[in-house]
Design a protein around this motif. Sequence first.
Motif, short mmCIF file in Angstrom:
data_model
loop_
_atom_site.label_atom_id
_atom_site.label_comp_id
_atom_site.label_asym_id
_atom_site.label_seq_id
_atom_site.Cartn_x
_atom_site.Cartn_y
_atom_site.Cartn_z
N GLY A 72 0.88 -1.20 -0.17
CA GLY A 72 -0.15 -0.06 0.01
C GLY A 72 0.85 1.35 -0.05
O GLY A 72 0.64 2.28 -0.60
N ALA A 73 2.10 1.32 0.81
CA ALA A 73 2.90 2.36 0.85
C ALA A 73 3.62 2.57 -0.74
O ALA A 73 3.66 3.87 -1.10
CB ALA A 73 3.78 2.09 2.06
N VAL A 74 3.74 1.53 -1.40
CA VAL A 74 4.61 1.67 -2.53
C VAL A 74 3.56 2.09 -3.36
O VAL A 74 3.92 3.34 -4.29
CB VAL A 74 5.09 0.08 -3.12
CG1 VAL A 74 5.21 0.13 -4.53
CG2 VAL A 74 6.31 -0.17 -2.15
N ILE A 75 2.35 1.89 -3.48
CA ILE A 75 1.26 2.25 -4.11
C ILE A 75 1.19 3.98 -4.15
O ILE A 75 1.24 4.78 -5.00
CB ILE A 75 0.10 1.64 -4.38
CG1 ILE A 75 -0.21 0.13 -4.69
CG2 ILE A 75 -1.10 2.69 -5.00
CD1 ILE A 75 -1.06 -0.64 -4.32
N LEU A 76 1.12 4.20 -2.61
CA LEU A 76 0.88 5.56 -2.04
C LEU A 76 2.16 6.51 -2.88
O LEU A 76 2.03 7.48 -3.46
CB LEU A 76 0.87 5.80 -1.03
CG LEU A 76 1.10 7.23 -0.27
CD1 LEU A 76 -0.28 7.82 -0.58
CD2 LEU A 76 1.29 7.09 1.42
N LEU A 77 3.33 5.98 -2.72
CA LEU A 77 4.67 6.63 -3.12
C LEU A 77 4.70 6.77 -4.80
O LEU A 77 5.26 7.73 -5.14
CB LEU A 77 5.88 5.87 -2.64
CG LEU A 77 6.16 6.06 -1.23
CD1 LEU A 77 7.18 5.39 -0.60
CD2 LEU A 77 6.47 7.61 -0.91
N LEU A 78 4.15 5.99 -5.54
CA LEU A 78 4.01 5.95 -6.85
C LEU A 78 3.24 6.94 -7.24
O LEU A 78 3.48 7.70 -8.09
CB LEU A 78 3.91 4.46 -7.67
CG LEU A 78 5.14 3.25 -7.45
CD1 LEU A 78 4.43 2.10 -7.98
CD2 LEU A 78 6.09 3.84 -8.03
N VAL A 79 1.91 7.03 -6.75
CA VAL A 79 0.89 7.91 -7.04
C VAL A 79 1.46 9.26 -6.61
O VAL A 79 1.30 10.30 -7.75
CB VAL A 79 -0.54 7.68 -6.23
CG1 VAL A 79 -1.36 8.74 -6.49
CG2 VAL A 79 -1.20 6.54 -6.79
N ILE A 80 1.91 9.55 -5.63
CA ILE A 80 2.75 10.93 -5.21
C ILE A 80 3.62 11.26 -6.21
O ILE A 80 3.79 12.41 -6.96
CB ILE A 80 3.10 10.89 -4.07
CG1 ILE A 80 2.06 10.68 -2.93
CG2 ILE A 80 4.02 11.93 -3.65
CD1 ILE A 80 2.46 10.71 -1.42
N GLY A 81 4.40 10.15 -6.84
CA GLY A 81 5.67 10.58 -7.73
C GLY A 81 4.93 11.03 -8.93
O GLY A 81 5.41 11.85 -9.86
N LEU A 82 3.72 10.31 -9.52
CA LEU A 82 3.25 10.69 -10.87
C LEU A 82 2.65 11.82 -10.66
O LEU A 82 2.63 12.70 -11.72
CB LEU A 82 2.35 9.59 -11.22
CG LEU A 82 2.99 8.23 -11.35
CD1 LEU A 82 1.56 7.18 -11.51
CD2 LEU A 82 3.37 8.42 -12.71
N LEU A 83 1.96 12.32 -9.55
CA LEU A 83 1.32 13.59 -9.36
C LEU A 83 2.46 14.72 -9.34
O LEU A 83 1.87 15.65 -9.93
CB LEU A 83 0.51 13.62 -8.18
CG LEU A 83 -0.98 12.75 -8.08
CD1 LEU A 83 -1.41 12.65 -6.81
CD2 LEU A 83 -1.78 13.14 -9.12
N GLY A 85 5.27 14.61 -10.86
CA GLY A 85 5.66 14.82 -12.40
C GLY A 85 7.03 13.96 -12.20
O GLY A 85 7.93 14.02 -13.27
N ARG A 86 7.52 13.36 -11.11
CA ARG A 86 8.95 12.77 -11.03
C ARG A 86 8.81 11.37 -11.64
O ARG A 86 9.63 10.86 -12.20
CB ARG A 86 9.36 12.51 -9.61
CG ARG A 86 9.70 13.67 -9.15
CD ARG A 86 10.74 13.34 -8.05
NE ARG A 86 10.68 14.22 -6.88
CZ ARG A 86 10.72 13.74 -5.49
NH1 ARG A 86 11.14 12.35 -5.37
NH2 ARG A 86 10.80 14.40 -4.77
N GLY A 87 7.65 10.73 -11.64
CA GLY A 87 7.66 9.26 -11.91
C GLY A 87 7.12 9.29 -13.51
O GLY A 87 6.11 9.68 -13.95
N ARG A 88 7.93 8.47 -14.28
CA ARG A 88 7.77 8.08 -15.63
C ARG A 88 8.07 6.47 -16.04
O ARG A 88 8.82 6.13 -15.62
CB ARG A 88 8.53 8.92 -16.63
CG ARG A 88 8.13 10.39 -16.36
CD ARG A 88 8.84 11.15 -17.53
NE ARG A 88 8.57 12.78 -17.14
CZ ARG A 88 8.35 13.44 -17.91
NH1 ARG A 88 8.32 13.34 -19.24
NH2 ARG A 88 7.96 14.97 -17.59
N PHE A 89 7.13 6.10 -16.50
CA PHE A 89 7.20 4.61 -17.02
C PHE A 89 7.73 4.46 -18.43
O PHE A 89 7.33 5.14 -19.38
CB PHE A 89 5.74 4.24 -16.96
CG PHE A 89 5.37 3.87 -15.63
CD1 PHE A 89 5.95 2.96 -14.73
CD2 PHE A 89 4.26 4.80 -15.07
CE1 PHE A 89 5.48 2.96 -13.26
CE2 PHE A 89 4.00 4.79 -13.66
CZ PHE A 89 4.50 3.67 -12.96
#
Length: 89
Positions: A72-83, A85-89
Motif C-alpha cells: 500500500g505504501a509503494v502504491i502511495l509513493l508511486l501515485v505521489i511521484g506521478l502527481l 511529475g517525477r515518475g515516468r514509466f
Amino acid sequence: MYISNEGLLVVLFVGLVAGWLAGKIVRGAGFGLIGDIVIGILGALIASLLFPKLGIHLGRGLVSEIVYSALGAVILLLVIGLLRGRGRF
C-alpha cells in the motif's frame, strides 16, 4: 475506540517497517523515523481499502500485515511521484 499500549506499539512497528521497505523499493532510501511510520500507516490504510475489493488476500499475522502495508505504501509513493511529475514509466 480503545487501543492498548501493545496494540499501539504493533501499529507503529508495522508502519515503520512498511514505510522503510516502501522507501527502499521506490526511492532507494527511507524517509526518517516519523516519515516511515506515517507512510507505512497510510499504506496500511490504502491496502485495507483497496486489496479486499481486488480480492487480494495474503494471509494473517504480523508478516502479512507488513507486506500489505508495504505494498500500500509503494502504491502511495508511486501515485505521489506521478502527481509531482517525477515518475515516468
